[in-house]
Enzyme design. Structure first.
Site, PDB file in Angstrom:
ATOM      1  N   GLY A 154       0.841 -10.828   2.020  1.00 34.38           N
ATOM      2  CA  GLY A 154       0.009  -9.507   1.935  1.00 34.38           C
ATOM      3  C   GLY A 154      -0.773  -8.985   0.794  1.00 34.38           C
ATOM      4  N   SER A 186       6.555   9.488  -6.217  1.00 35.03           N
ATOM      5  CA  SER A 186       5.784   9.721  -7.299  1.00 35.03           C
ATOM      6  C   SER A 186       5.624  11.085  -7.758  1.00 35.03           C
ATOM      7  CB  SER A 186       4.406   9.425  -6.504  1.00 35.03           C
ATOM      8  OG  SER A 186       4.249   7.999  -6.384  1.00 35.03           O
ATOM      9  N   THR A 218      -1.989   5.424  -1.936  1.00 35.32           N
ATOM     10  CA  THR A 218      -1.073   4.269  -1.231  1.00 35.32           C
ATOM     11  C   THR A 218      -1.457   3.873   0.021  1.00 35.32           C
ATOM     12  OG1 THR A 218       1.440   3.858  -1.158  1.00 35.32           O
ATOM     13  CG2 THR A 218       0.629   6.036  -0.465  1.00 35.32           C
ATOM     14  N   LYS A 232      -5.554   1.728   0.081  1.00 39.90           N
ATOM     15  CA  LYS A 232      -5.923   1.178  -1.269  1.00 39.90           C
ATOM     16  C   LYS A 232      -7.296   0.257  -1.237  1.00 39.90           C
ATOM     17  CE  LYS A 232      -1.235   0.738  -2.863  1.00 39.90           C
ATOM     18  NZ  LYS A 232      -0.362  -0.076  -3.685  1.00 39.90           N
ATOM     19  N   ASP A 282      -0.838  -1.159  -9.896  1.00 42.13           N
ATOM     20  CA  ASP A 282       0.442  -1.762  -9.398  1.00 42.13           C
ATOM     21  C   ASP A 282       0.941  -3.190 -10.396  1.00 42.13           C
ATOM     22  OD1 ASP A 282       1.075  -0.027  -7.468  1.00 42.13           O
ATOM     23  OD2 ASP A 282      -0.408  -1.083  -6.196  1.00 42.13           O
ATOM     24  N   TYR A 294      12.339  -1.614  -3.367  1.00 41.07           N
ATOM     25  CA  TYR A 294      13.377  -1.032  -4.273  1.00 41.07           C
ATOM     26  C   TYR A 294      14.439   0.011  -3.282  1.00 41.07           C
ATOM     27  CZ  TYR A 294       9.602   2.701  -3.460  1.00 41.07           C
ATOM     28  OH  TYR A 294       8.993   3.601  -2.975  1.00 41.07           O
ATOM     29  N   GLY A 333       5.325 -14.366   0.627  1.00 43.09           N
ATOM     30  CA  GLY A 333       4.455 -13.286   1.309  1.00 43.09           C
ATOM     31  C   GLY A 333       3.009 -13.472   0.869  1.00 43.09           C
TER      32      GLY A 333
END
Ligand code: NAP
Length: 285
Positions: free
Chosen positions: A133, A22, A67, A71, A107, A228, A131
């Site tokens: 989550g 970031s 993060t 959150k 996000d 990523y 997923g």
């Protein structure tokens, strides 16, 4: 950049934050747009989240990113929350207002902007989310009014069921269906947009993917892995080998940052500047 008495300060709170990209995004944007702003990462433990938010406000900090794992934990310390953040139930950006911070979730708009920039639209598509989550839930919420159908496939079925129930409760049709990972065999057709939202395949476990069988990848028209690092996951390799398009989560990271920067500064980031920062992000992986 010269830091002086007018420099606005922004930052990231989370734990850990040492490997965050970031600062690269925000300090890069500030330089490109000649905004007098600097951005720093602050490791904050669970018990200090409230003090960190109050302290940041007292110090005049313009904005914060939030993060993992804070959150949701940060929400009680906010004065206000944007509608999408409320719906998702998670905040990743705090914007200073006259009487406290307002929480946003950039996000999901970030992922959507990334998908559009890659020419991927979810409108009218059959979507598989791997997923269940925090991020998978947010993806399901975001795509609920766009996708034709959403299949949420998760190792723990109950978590997928909880998300499907919630998403369907505020849609006027049954858009979401919960399934186990192996249940992809029950789905027909071959034109699915798949969002890979588990952490399976993340560095250093690069030889893993949540569904191993090649038959699954024959069903994928386009695959979006939110991971990523590595830049090309095994999931992406398998999608490509089966003839589909595959993308990683780096653009999502870029655009969630860009949207936060735009909220803090009121500036508009051009695609040319976004492209420059994206190239630097790629080099940093
Ligand atoms: P989370 O809440 O911890 O959820 C993790 C998910 O992965 C759960 O569904 C979990 O299944 C599944 N999973 C974990 N290990 C598994 C295994 N061995 N086999 C099958 N499934 C497994 O994580 P999150 O916060 O949602 O993040 C998910 C991913 O999004 C991460 O990879 C993260 O890096 C990525 N992300 C990317 C960005 C970006 O900007 N690109 C931003 C945020 C997050 P169970 O429910 O069965 O445990």
């Amino acid at each position: 950049m010269v830091i002086d008495g007018h420099t606005a300060v922004c930052g990231l709170i989370g734990n850990p934050v040492a490997h965050t990209r970031s600062p690269l995004i925000h300090n890069g944007l500030a330089k490109e747009l000649s905004v007098n702003l600097c951005y720093e990462a602050f490791p904050v433990t669970e018990e200090n989240v409230g003090d960190a938010v109050k302290g940041a406000y007292a110090l005049g900090i313009l904005g914060l990113n939030v993060t993992v794992p804070h959150k949701e934990r940060v929400i009680p310390y906010l004065k206000d929350m944007d509608g999408l953040a409320k719906k998702i139930g998670a905040v990743n950006t705090l914007v200073r207002t006259t009487d406290g911070y307002k929480g946003y979730n950039t996000d999901m708009p970030g992922l959507y902007r990334a998908m559009l920039s890659d020419g991927i639209k979810a409108d009218g598509e059959k979507v598989i989310i791997l997923g269940a989550g925090g991020v998978a839930r947010a993806v399901a919420v975001m795509l609920a009014d766009k996708a034709e159908q959403i299949y949420i496939l998760n190792r723990t079925l109950e978590k997928a069921e909880k998300i499907a129930l919630e998403v369907n409760s505020y849609c006027d049709r049954k858009v979401a269906t919960a399934m186990e990972l192996t249940d992809y065999k029950k789905l027909a057709g071959s034109k699915y947009l798949v969002i890979q939202a588990t952490n399976v395949g993340m560095h250093p476990n690069c030889d893993r993917t949540p569904i191993e069988e090649d038959a699954f990848y024959e069903m994928v028209k386009a695959g979006y892995d939110l991971i990523y690092n590595p830049a090309e996951t095994l999931f992406m390799k398998k999608v490509k080998m089966a003839g589909g398009e595959a993308y990683n989560g780096l653009k999502m990271l870029l655009y969630q940052g860009i949207i936060a920067f735009e909220l803090w500064t009121g500036s508009k980031v051009s695609e040319t500047v976004a492209g420059k920062i994206y190239d630097r992000l790629k080099e940093s992986i």
